[in-house]
Motif scaffolding. Structure first.
Motif, PDB file in Angstrom:
ATOM      1  N   ASP A  64      -4.062  11.728   3.684  1.00 13.32           N
ATOM      2  CA  ASP A  64      -3.367  11.128   4.811  1.00 13.32           C
ATOM      3  C   ASP A  64      -3.820   9.719   5.148  1.00 13.32           C
ATOM      4  OD1 ASP A  64      -5.881  12.209   5.472  1.00 13.32           O
ATOM      5  OD2 ASP A  64      -5.399  12.173   7.595  1.00 13.32           O
ATOM      6  N   ALA A  65      -4.801   9.163   4.418  1.00 13.71           N
ATOM      7  CA  ALA A  65      -5.402   7.891   4.830  1.00 13.71           C
ATOM      8  C   ALA A  65      -4.414   6.733   4.818  1.00 13.71           C
ATOM      9  CB  ALA A  65      -6.600   7.569   3.928  1.00 13.71           C
ATOM     10  N   GLY A 115       0.814  -1.208   0.000  1.00 15.38           N
ATOM     11  CA  GLY A 115       0.000   0.000   0.000  1.00 15.38           C
ATOM     12  C   GLY A 115       0.848   1.259   0.000  1.00 15.38           C
ATOM     13  N   TYR A 116       1.914   1.247   0.791  1.00 13.61           N
ATOM     14  CA  TYR A 116       2.825   2.396   0.843  1.00 13.61           C
ATOM     15  C   TYR A 116       3.485   2.628  -0.508  1.00 13.61           C
ATOM     16  CZ  TYR A 116       6.762   5.266   2.438  1.00 13.61           C
ATOM     17  OH  TYR A 116       7.696   6.253   2.594  1.00 13.61           O
ATOM     18  N   ALA A 127       1.403  13.777   4.383  1.00 17.35           N
ATOM     19  CA  ALA A 127       0.191  13.201   4.993  1.00 17.35           C
ATOM     20  C   ALA A 127      -0.743  14.280   5.511  1.00 17.35           C
ATOM     21  CB  ALA A 127       0.549  12.213   6.097  1.00 17.35           C
ATOM     22  N   VAL A 128      -1.091  15.247   4.644  1.00 17.84           N
ATOM     23  CA  VAL A 128      -2.075  16.256   5.006  1.00 17.84           C
ATOM     24  C   VAL A 128      -3.447  15.814   4.524  1.00 17.84           C
ATOM     25  CG1 VAL A 128      -0.372  18.106   4.904  1.00 17.84           C
ATOM     26  CG2 VAL A 128      -1.756  17.609   2.890  1.00 17.84           C
ATOM     27  N   PHE A 129      -4.478  16.304   5.185  1.00 20.74           N
ATOM     28  CA  PHE A 129      -5.843  15.982   4.802  1.00 20.74           C
ATOM     29  C   PHE A 129      -6.135  16.576   3.419  1.00 20.74           C
ATOM     30  CE2 PHE A 129     -10.363  16.901   4.576  1.00 20.74           C
ATOM     31  CZ  PHE A 129     -10.931  15.730   5.009  1.00 20.74           C
ATOM     32  N   PRO A 130      -6.798  15.852   2.519  1.00 19.15           N
ATOM     33  CA  PRO A 130      -7.369  14.509   2.644  1.00 19.15           C
ATOM     34  C   PRO A 130      -6.472  13.415   2.068  1.00 19.15           C
ATOM     35  CG  PRO A 130      -8.260  15.556   0.699  1.00 19.15           C
ATOM     36  CD  PRO A 130      -7.238  16.510   1.272  1.00 19.15           C
ATOM     37  N   PHE A 148      -1.937   8.937  14.145  1.00 21.73           N
ATOM     38  CA  PHE A 148      -2.968   9.951  13.939  1.00 21.73           C
ATOM     39  C   PHE A 148      -2.558  11.293  14.538  1.00 21.73           C
ATOM     40  CE2 PHE A 148      -5.856   6.414  12.918  1.00 21.73           C
ATOM     41  CZ  PHE A 148      -6.589   6.992  11.873  1.00 21.73           C
ATOM     42  N   THR A 149      -1.889  11.283  15.679  1.00 23.70           N
ATOM     43  CA  THR A 149      -1.406  12.558  16.222  1.00 23.70           C
ATOM     44  C   THR A 149      -0.339  13.159  15.314  1.00 23.70           C
ATOM     45  OG1 THR A 149       0.285  11.469  17.601  1.00 23.70           O
ATOM     46  CG2 THR A 149      -1.874  11.862  18.590  1.00 23.70           C
ATOM     47  N   LEU A 150       0.447  12.304  14.674  1.00 28.00           N
ATOM     48  CA  LEU A 150       1.424  12.779  13.701  1.00 28.00           C
ATOM     49  C   LEU A 150       0.722  13.547  12.591  1.00 28.00           C
ATOM     50  CD1 LEU A 150       4.078  12.818  12.042  1.00 28.00           C
ATOM     51  CD2 LEU A 150       3.514  10.506  11.301  1.00 28.00           C
ATOM     52  N   VAL A 151      -0.323  12.963  12.021  1.00 36.39           N
ATOM     53  CA  VAL A 151      -1.083  13.644  10.968  1.00 36.39           C
ATOM     54  C   VAL A 151      -1.628  14.967  11.488  1.00 36.39           C
ATOM     55  CG1 VAL A 151      -3.165  13.510   9.543  1.00 36.39           C
ATOM     56  CG2 VAL A 151      -1.677  11.510   9.767  1.00 36.39           C
TER      57      VAL A 151
END
Length: 595
Positions: free
Chosen positions: A243-244, A179-180, A238-241, A317-320
């Motif tokens: 970052d998934a 996936g990465y 990994a910024v929104f959107p 998630f805190t990283l994001v």
């Protein structure tokens, strides 16, 4: 202190052409040497010594860049914008120094961790040279003065990251690695498309010259090209959107790999956004969009962290979420905002990496990172509790720690902006900080304070048997033979990084002064352009032949008349700027003169 720094800079200044290229040469040479050496201890010594040397070199580069201005090296004697330019300014030198500290500490941690996660499951023969190539790619990304070599740096560390992410070859890691790889390939394709758009529009890859020529393009065209870059860099940061992919990829990797990826690689994407925004796309046409991206990145990331049961996923998630703080500073488009973003990046690299190393200690001590299986760690491993609590409070923004100071810098910059959107971002930043503190204290309460007997699954842990096919089995705690056996080096490496992150609090004044000057020089376009292009910055010609054929009409003859045969300017030097060039071979120089 300032006088001693200046005297050191005077001593180090003549060596800057060599210091600037060493962050690329040393890790590449170390990777080759490790392959040739037989003994594992000797291989590890080479890797650790190389990273320690890079830390010292990058510290010297900060001092020289801060006291004498931007330092550039023109590789092979070819002048910019045609040749390859390495740029060591305050921003790139700061990022080099912090990344060197992190890479050194994580390598120390990895060397010390012993058989369980190292020699058996993560082959040293592959890990060490791949780690060195990762280091070279990261360093090239920071030093690149043109967009194409920024892309090359990204690809070098991404190829290395593919290998590191799947070390051990467990089904989970391979699945996450695939996936990465797919996400990274998509990002690279978007990056290449953006490079094609830039070259088709302005005819150059050099960031300084591309910034000059971009000013001639319509606003809509510039915004479209910049948006393409933001997609490519946004995936990496990994910024929104976009970052998934991150929370599914990082938690499955080995602790040392996750620590480097989470603490450092995402910040390379943030650095790329800062660099391109401040040198190429300087009109700020997409700043409002970046503010919304920052807001959703902060809020959505921290909401995901609250819902997690696995500490690694929670940290991911805190990283994001905290990437949003840096994007907030960039989007403000001011010196104060950019200084806050740089300061917060320095803080977050060290704190986030140290937290992931602590999670590795928790796994080693208790056999799991699942909150449903943890408890009593403060009583069974008080040192791990202390190593977790300090960076956790720091990340949550408890005063007077550096996390609080960085947030204050960004909030002040937002208040100076004064727009309604900036105030919305300030509110989002405050809420995110409070929710981050809640998530981190939830881990403290459940994993460290609660009795393990009260945990829903406190009697089982995740086993790591020698048979790879049986990795997913769960066994009782008493059946484990390796739980709780932690080498001292793992504690020392983690403590070193926690101390480094905490030291930012005591050195916040000098560090913020350097980040202020870094932001000021990044915002003053003439400084960067003069350092890279010299006199050519005044002649934004679209004819690339003018830089290579002095007989043509236009800027080519004038540009060459002001340079000697070694391609150095013969006129007065630009204040605060030093440019050095690695000379070409003798036959290349004679050919240049014959032209």
């Amino acid at each position: 202190m300032r006088t001693s720094a200046m005297s050191f800079a005077e001593w180090a200044l003549p060596a800057m052409p060599y210091l600037t290229v060493l962050p690329l040469i040393l890790p590449a040479a170390a990777a080759g040497l490790i392959f040739l050496l037989r003994g594992v201890n000797l291989q590890r010594a080479v890797a650790l010594t190389t990273l320690a040397a890079l830390t010292v070199i990058s510290a010297a580069m900060i001092v020289v860049a801060d006291t004498h201005g931007i330092q550039t090296v023109q590789m092979g004697g070819w002048d910019a914008p045609v040749g390859i330019t390495l740029v060591a300014d305050r921003l790139s030198s700061i990022m080099l120094f912090v990344s060197s500290i992190v890479l050194f500490a994580v390598m120390w941690y990895g060397i010390s961790q012993g058989l369980r996660d190292g020699d058996e499951d993560d082959p040293v023969a592959v890990f060490l040279p791949t780690y060195m190539l990762l280091t070279m790619g990261v360093n090239l990304s920071f030093l690149a003065g043109d967009l194409f070599n920024l892309y090359v740096g990204f690809e070098v560390f991404l190829v290395a990251s593919y290998v590191l992410l799947t070390l051990g070859a467990s089904p989970q890691r391979v699945r996450s690695g695939i996936g990465y790889v797919m996400v990274s390939m998509a990002s690279s394709m978007v990056f290449l498309f953006a490079l094609a758009l830039v070259y088709a529009s302005v005819g150059t890859m050099n960031m300084a010259q591309a910034g000059i020529r971009m000013e001639e393009l319509p606003t809509g065209t510039r915004a479209a090209i910049f948006a393409t870059f933001l997609v490519a860099f946004g995936i990496k940061a990994a910024v929104f959107p976009l970052d998934a992919w991150l929370p599914d990829s990082y938690p499955t990797a080995a602790s040392i790999v996750t620590a480097v990826f989470a603490g450092l690689l995402t910040k390379v994407g943030v650095y790329a956004i800062i660099r391109v925004r401040s040198t190429v796309f300087t009109d700020g046409s997409l700043d409002s969009m970046l503010m919304w991206v920052a807001l959703f990145t902060m809020v959505v990331g921290v909401m995901g962290a609250i819902a997690q049961n696995d500490i690694k996923r929670l940290m991911s998630f805190t990283l994001v979420s905290h990437i949003g703080y840096m994007i907030f500073g960039v989007a403000l488009g001011s010196v104060a905002g950019l200084s806050g973003a740089i300061f917060y990046a320095v803080h977050h690299i060290l704190v986030q990496t140290s937290l992931f190393l602590v999670v590795g200690l928790v796994e080693r001590q208790a056999g799991s990172a699942q909150l449903r299986r943890l408890g009593s760690l403060l009583y069974t491993a008080p040192v791990i509790g202390l190593l977790y609590l300090v960076p956790a409070l720091n990340l949550g923004g408890i005063p007077p720690l550096s996390g609080f100071l960085g947030k204050v810098m960004l909030i002040q910059a937002g208040a100076e902006d004064g727009s309604w959107l900036a105030w919305v971002l300030i509110g989002g930043a405050v809420v995110t900080s409070l929710l981050t503190l809640y998530a981190m204290m939830n881990v403290w309460s459940n994993a460290f304070l609660r009795d393990r007997a009260d945990a829903p699954e406190g009697n089982v842990v995740q086993a790591r048997p020698a048979n790879l096919a049986a990795r997913d089995e769960t066994v009782a705690v008493e059946e484990r033979t390796d739980v709780g056996r932690i080498p001292a080096g793992m504690f020392l490496a983690t403590a070193f990084l926690v101390a480094a992150s905490t030291s930012i609090t005591f050195l916040a004044g000098p560090i913020s002064n350097v980040t202020d000057r870094a932001a000021q020089s990044a915002q003053d376009l003439s400084i960067y352009r003069a350092a890279v292009l010299g006199d050519d910055q005044r002649e934004p010609t679209r004819n690339l032949d003018a830089f290579t054929r002095p007989d043509d009409a236009g800027g080519g003859r004038d540009a060459l008349e002001h340079r000697d045969n070694n391609h150095r300017p013969t006129g007065p030097a630009t204040t605060g700027v030093t440019t050095e060039r690695v000379p070409a071979p003798a036959d290349a120089e004679s050919n240049e003169v014959d032209k």
